[in-house]
Design an enzyme around this catalytic site. Structure first.
Site, short mmCIF file in Angstrom:
data_model
loop_
_atom_site.label_atom_id
_atom_site.label_comp_id
_atom_site.label_asym_id
_atom_site.label_seq_id
_atom_site.Cartn_x
_atom_site.Cartn_y
_atom_site.Cartn_z
N ASP A 139 2.31 1.06 -21.63
CA ASP A 139 2.35 -0.21 -22.36
C ASP A 139 2.55 -1.41 -21.43
O ASP A 139 2.75 -2.54 -21.88
CB ASP A 139 3.44 -0.19 -23.46
CG ASP A 139 4.85 -0.14 -22.86
OD1 ASP A 139 4.99 -0.05 -21.62
OD2 ASP A 139 5.83 -0.19 -23.64
N GLU A 166 32.95 -13.65 -7.37
CA GLU A 166 34.03 -14.37 -6.68
C GLU A 166 33.66 -14.62 -5.24
O GLU A 166 32.86 -13.88 -4.66
CB GLU A 166 35.28 -13.48 -6.66
CG GLU A 166 36.38 -13.86 -7.58
CD GLU A 166 36.48 -15.31 -7.91
OE1 GLU A 166 36.50 -16.14 -6.99
OE2 GLU A 166 36.52 -15.64 -9.11
N ASP A 173 29.34 -4.79 -15.32
CA ASP A 173 28.77 -6.13 -15.21
C ASP A 173 29.88 -7.19 -15.29
O ASP A 173 30.78 -7.09 -16.14
CB ASP A 173 27.80 -6.30 -16.40
CG ASP A 173 26.92 -7.52 -16.28
OD1 ASP A 173 26.20 -7.63 -15.29
OD2 ASP A 173 26.96 -8.36 -17.20
N ASP A 233 6.02 2.23 -15.36
CA ASP A 233 5.55 2.37 -16.73
C ASP A 233 5.12 3.81 -16.98
O ASP A 233 4.14 4.28 -16.41
CB ASP A 233 4.37 1.40 -16.93
CG ASP A 233 3.77 1.51 -18.31
OD1 ASP A 233 4.40 2.14 -19.19
OD2 ASP A 233 2.67 0.96 -18.52
C1 BGC Z 1 23.64 -9.38 -14.26
C2 BGC Z 1 22.71 -10.46 -14.67
C3 BGC Z 1 23.11 -10.89 -16.08
C4 BGC Z 1 24.59 -11.31 -16.14
C5 BGC Z 1 25.09 -11.44 -17.55
C6 BGC Z 1 24.97 -10.06 -14.19
O1 BGC Z 1 25.82 -9.31 -13.54
O2 BGC Z 1 23.31 -8.83 -13.00
O3 BGC Z 1 21.39 -10.05 -14.63
O4 BGC Z 1 22.33 -11.98 -16.47
O5 BGC Z 1 25.39 -10.36 -15.51
O6 BGC Z 1 25.20 -10.20 -18.16
#
Ligand code: BGC
Length: 517
Positions: free
Chosen positions: A49, A278, A219, A45
């Site tokens: 906050d 996978e 992601d 932080d």
């Molecule tokens: C992330 C998760 C997320 C998911 C959907 C994953 O790869 O690490 O934290 O909830 O993708 O975006």
């Protein structure tokens, strides 16, 4: 019909079979880098906050430099309603005011680079927030140029479930149609068959590359919906559990990843790391290589359920046999901390795992605070249940008529809140802190190239003792790790690093074995 929770599914699926390939060619800087995952909302932080932010990250760069890591993975910091803590992006070209500003981001990048630390950022191209202007436009009219950005259907076309729980189809009153979401209903999947969506995503990547990021962690990248035709196949359901077969690795996925790779690799030296959900070895391997990803996460070691030298040796041998250069980690924001999960809060075991992480073959990814070591934060009441995956589970069980208590117990199992507590920096200097051990190990790793570049020599295990060698040019280093509590006789000559337990017994040794030739 039940659907295994997302992280749980990855962990279970891993069941000793998930490998990740980094192609046989080893040439990128990232293969020599030790990364540190920063989960921005709870790292540090900087503005008082109570939650993490970019200023907080900047303030910790000297610490990270001293620790000795050389790369940071920043989880999403973009403007977002934060239904899934930022993995639901509303604006891809900015910083959420809760975390700071673009100027803070630029400063972070500059300071990190000055400290010799590279920065890769999380990029979520599978879905956007439902509050993203594209989705708001898309739902408004069938004639909107954005209609085709998402996946709309008049009727629910198949039985697909969300990776979080419940149906993947949500009815939208404004559009009068159903849209598809692989995660929460507020994370709407993009239509990767649309050339316009691909162009938009390419521009977003260029935006951050132009700012100077060193790469991306993509992601859930093999979940991209590249084939509308796939909607017409139901996923198989076995013993009430959906198997995710048709909702990932779709036709056209390699071309989509190739396009992303072309954009990113047009900038020299950038790193493309993909999260591939996978467990099939060949499938994972197929995403990595020239023109595709540079590497992908593997969950086989990271998600093991107990510390087991035999299992680890087996995994190492199998990776060798397959020519795998893996990513190595034992904790992340999606799984329980290994200090609790694998070590039973035993500091010695945590130190042994740190030795493994920093001496086994692969790209280490430390998770924020594991060096303190941080513990899981308990989820004891509904109030503690913040994670969307947990909350989804709770609502689902209530809707199925379960009691509040049963719903909570179910949800608590699925919650990923445990590892997401604010890092307790005040504990960094404690007598029990592991930070000194990590620093020393990182320093040894830097000075002995066999630990980052070396091939394996022998890999052996017996009675809870794991032994392996790393060899590079003339150097050979042997690592002995005894996880199960007994203290065998270990050679004490040419010792580079020693792990002792609270009773003064040696439980781990890293030693210089010989010069070859
Ligand atoms: C992330 C998760 C997320 C998911 C959907 C994953 O790869 O690490 O934290 O909830 O993708 O975006």
């Amino acid at each position: 019909m039940a659907c295994a929770a997302y992280a749980h599914a990855i962990i279970k699926n891993a069941g000793g079979r998930g490998f990740v390939y980094n192609s046989m060619k080893r040439s990128g800087w990232y293969e020599n880098t030790v990364f540190y995952e920063i989960y921005v909302p709870s790292f540090c932080d900087g503005d008082g906050d109570g939650t993490g932010d970019l200023k907080g990250v900047i303030s910790r760069i000297p610490y990270l430099r001293q620790l000795g890591i050389s790369g940071i993975w920043l989880t999403p910091f973009y403007p977002s309603p934060r239904v899934d803590n930022g993995y639901d992006i509303r604006d891809y070209r900015n910083v959420d005011p809760a975390f700071g500003t673009l100027a803070d981001f630029d400063m972070l990048l500059r300071k990190a680079h000055q400290a010799g630390i590279r920065v890769i950022i999380d990029m979520v191209l599978n879905h956007t927030s439902d509050l993203h202007p594209w989705f708001q436009e898309s739902r408004r009219s069938a004639h909107s140029p954005y209609r085709d950005y998402y996946l709309w259907e008049k009727e629910i076309p198949c039985n697909w479930e969300s990776f979080f729980d419940g149906s993947a189809w949500e009815y939208d009153d404004t559009a009068g149609m159903y849209y598809y979401h692989a995660f929460s209903r507020n994370q709407v999947c993009l239509n990767w068959s649309s050339p316009q969506v691909r162009r938009e995503c390419a521009d977003i990547l260029r935006f951050w590359l132009d700012r100077g990021v060193d790469g991306f962690r993509l992601d859930v990248i093999n979940f991209l919906k590249t084939d509308r035709g796939a909607f017409h196949a139901d996923n198989p359901v076995e013993n009430g559990v959906t198997r995710h077969v048709y909702d990932k690795n779709q036709k056209g996925i390699y071309e989509a990843i190739r396009e992303i790779s072309r954009v990113v690799h047009a900038y020299p030296g950038k790193y493309l790391l993909g999260e591939i959900g996978e467990d099939d070895l060949c499938l994972i391997k197929s995403y990595v290589g020239d023109g595709l990803l540079d590497s992908a996460f593997q969950f086989n070691l990271g998600s093991m359920e107990k510390l087991d030298a035999a299992f680890m040796a087996d995994q190492m041998r199998r990776m060798e046999a397959e020519g795998v250069y893996p990513t190595l980690f034992f904790s992340s924001h999606d799984m329980r901390r290994h200090f609790n999960r694998l070590c039973g809060k035993d500091r010695t075991k945590a130190e042994l795992l740190a030795v493994f992480l920093l001496t086994a073959k692969g790209i280490p990814f430390l998770y924020q605070g594991e060096e303190i070591p941080m513990e899981d934060v308990p989820v004891e009441s509904l109030r503690d249940l913040k994670d969307i995956q947990g909350r989804y589970g709770y609502d689902k069980k209530l809707a199925e008529g379960e009691s509040e208590e049963a719903a909570f117990l179910y949800a608590r199992e699925r919650s990923r809140d445990y590892s997401r507590g604010m890092v307790e920096w005040e504990r960094e200097g404690d007598r029990d802190s592991l930070a000194r051990a990590y620093r020393k190990l990182l320093d040894i790793r830097k000075r002995h190239l066999s630990l980052s570049m070396g091939e394996y020599g022998e890999i052996r295990q017996q009675d809870g003792l794991l032994y392996y060698q790393r060899i590079w040019e003339k150097e050979k280093i042997g690592v002995y790790l005894c996880f199960d509590g007994h203290s065998p006789e270990l050679p004490h000559t040419d010792v580079l690093y020693e792990v002792m337990d609270g009773n003064g017994r040696t439980r781990g040794i890293m030693r210089y074995e010989q010069e070859i030739g």
